[in-house]
Design a protein around this motif. Structure first.
Motif, PDB file in Angstrom:
ATOM      1  N   SER A  92     -14.234  -0.159 -24.461  1.00  0.00           N
ATOM      2  CA  SER A  92     -13.409  -1.379 -24.228  1.00  0.00           C
ATOM      3  C   SER A  92     -13.640  -1.871 -23.177  1.00  0.00           C
ATOM      4  O   SER A  92     -13.893  -1.189 -21.995  1.00  0.00           O
ATOM      5  CB  SER A  92     -11.768  -0.788 -24.446  1.00  0.00           C
ATOM      6  N   MET A  93     -13.610  -3.364 -23.086  1.00  0.00           N
ATOM      7  CA  MET A  93     -13.900  -4.038 -21.766  1.00  0.00           C
ATOM      8  C   MET A  93     -12.505  -3.550 -20.620  1.00  0.00           C
ATOM      9  O   MET A  93     -11.665  -3.550 -21.377  1.00  0.00           O
ATOM     10  CB  MET A  93     -13.984  -5.490 -21.751  1.00  0.00           C
ATOM     11  N   THR A 140     -10.559  -5.353 -19.367  1.00  0.00           N
ATOM     12  CA  THR A 140      -9.383  -6.479 -19.500  1.00  0.00           C
ATOM     13  C   THR A 140      -8.754  -6.123 -21.026  1.00  0.00           C
ATOM     14  O   THR A 140      -7.811  -6.779 -21.244  1.00  0.00           O
ATOM     15  CB  THR A 140      -9.820  -7.624 -19.419  1.00  0.00           C
ATOM     16  N   VAL A 141      -9.338  -5.298 -21.753  1.00  0.00           N
ATOM     17  CA  VAL A 141      -8.551  -5.187 -23.098  1.00  0.00           C
ATOM     18  C   VAL A 141      -7.364  -4.200 -23.239  1.00  0.00           C
ATOM     19  O   VAL A 141      -6.406  -4.387 -23.429  1.00  0.00           O
ATOM     20  CB  VAL A 141      -9.849  -4.510 -24.149  1.00  0.00           C
ATOM     21  N   ASP A 190     -14.338  -6.473 -27.114  1.00  0.00           N
ATOM     22  CA  ASP A 190     -13.616  -7.424 -26.351  1.00  0.00           C
ATOM     23  C   ASP A 190     -12.087  -7.439 -27.050  1.00  0.00           C
ATOM     24  O   ASP A 190     -11.874  -6.781 -27.910  1.00  0.00           O
ATOM     25  CB  ASP A 190     -14.349  -8.732 -26.350  1.00  0.00           C
ATOM     26  N   SER A 191     -11.301  -8.480 -26.914  1.00  0.00           N
ATOM     27  CA  SER A 191     -10.048  -8.404 -27.533  1.00  0.00           C
ATOM     28  C   SER A 191      -9.949  -8.806 -28.734  1.00  0.00           C
ATOM     29  O   SER A 191      -9.149  -8.257 -29.420  1.00  0.00           O
ATOM     30  CB  SER A 191      -9.373  -9.477 -26.565  1.00  0.00           C
ATOM     31  N   TYR A 217     -10.920  -5.610 -30.600  1.00  0.00           N
ATOM     32  CA  TYR A 217     -10.002  -4.825 -30.358  1.00  0.00           C
ATOM     33  C   TYR A 217      -8.791  -4.855 -31.302  1.00  0.00           C
ATOM     34  O   TYR A 217      -8.320  -4.002 -32.118  1.00  0.00           O
ATOM     35  CB  TYR A 217      -9.544  -4.533 -28.972  1.00  0.00           C
TER      36      TYR A 217
END
Length: 218
Positions: free
Chosen positions: A166-167, A169-170, A78-79, A82
């Motif tokens: 990585s998702m 949105t990341v 997730d962010s 990351y």
């Protein structure tokens, strides 16, 4: 998913099949895996299963645990995770550049500029996979200035994880204008190395990573 014929070896087919199962949630964190189970599900012998598991353990995607055997690690990024991974890469980059400065190492700037040109071309062609590949090669070229392979091998493992887990949105590449700005920032880093301004190159890399992290949280 590709058919078995589209992979060069069964090992690679199994390798990417396991990754895909983790990404889709079919295999969950801490779930126990056996060669027998995967052999039945993927309809292959245990030999390629064993090789794929060994590779994924070495990359930190699977884990060997006492009394449990092979289990799935929580690899999804997730962010926040990351940002943590980029912080680790930044530490390795900083250590490498400090050694370059101390030893007055001459950077292969032409190689860096070749990667930048490939990034620019890939961005224009909307080939994001190649765009990211050349970003990573840029950093690898710098890390290889250190004769100790530890930094390079660890960053290679981190980028592999980011690329595959990585998702959505990341890792955002943004619009073509945004990518053009990123290419200019890579160019500025190469310019600093060309002038042997190591501290400036380091500062620009840190600023670039900060931009990546900010984008991940938007």
């Amino acid at each position: 998913m590709k058919s078995k014929r589209e992979y060069k070896t069964l090992d690679r087919m199994v390798y990417f099949s396991i990754i895909e199962k983790i990404k889709t949630g079919e295999l969950k964190p801490n779930e126990h895996l056996t060669e027998e189970r995967l052999s039945k599900e993927l309809e292959v012998s245990r030999s390629p299963i064993r090789k794929a598991i060994t590779a994924l353990v070495s990359e930190g995607i699977l884990d060997y645990r006492t009394y449990s055997g092979v289990v799935v690690r929580d690899a999804m990024i997730d962010s926040a995770k990351y940002a943590q991974l980029l912080d680790v890469i930044e530490v390795f980059m900083d250590a490498t550049i400090q050694k370059m400065k101390k030893n007055d190492v001459l950077m292969d700037v032409d190689a860096l500029r070749n990667y930048i040109s490939s990034m620019d071309r890939s961005s224009y062609l909307q080939n994001m996979e190649d765009y990211i590949f050349n970003q990573h090669q840029f950093f690898f070229r710098i890390l290889k200035q250190d004769p100790n392979p530890y930094y390079y091998e660890n960053v290679k493992r981190i980028f592999f994880t980011i690329n595959n887990f990585s998702m959505e949105t990341v890792v955002k590449q943004g619009s073509e204008d945004k990518r053009d700005l990123t290419v200019k920032k890579f160019t500025a880093i190469a310019d600093a190395f060309e002038q042997k301004e190591f501290d400036l190159a380091n500062e620009r890399i840190q600023a670039l990573f900060a931009d990546f992290i900010i984008s991940a949280f938007r």
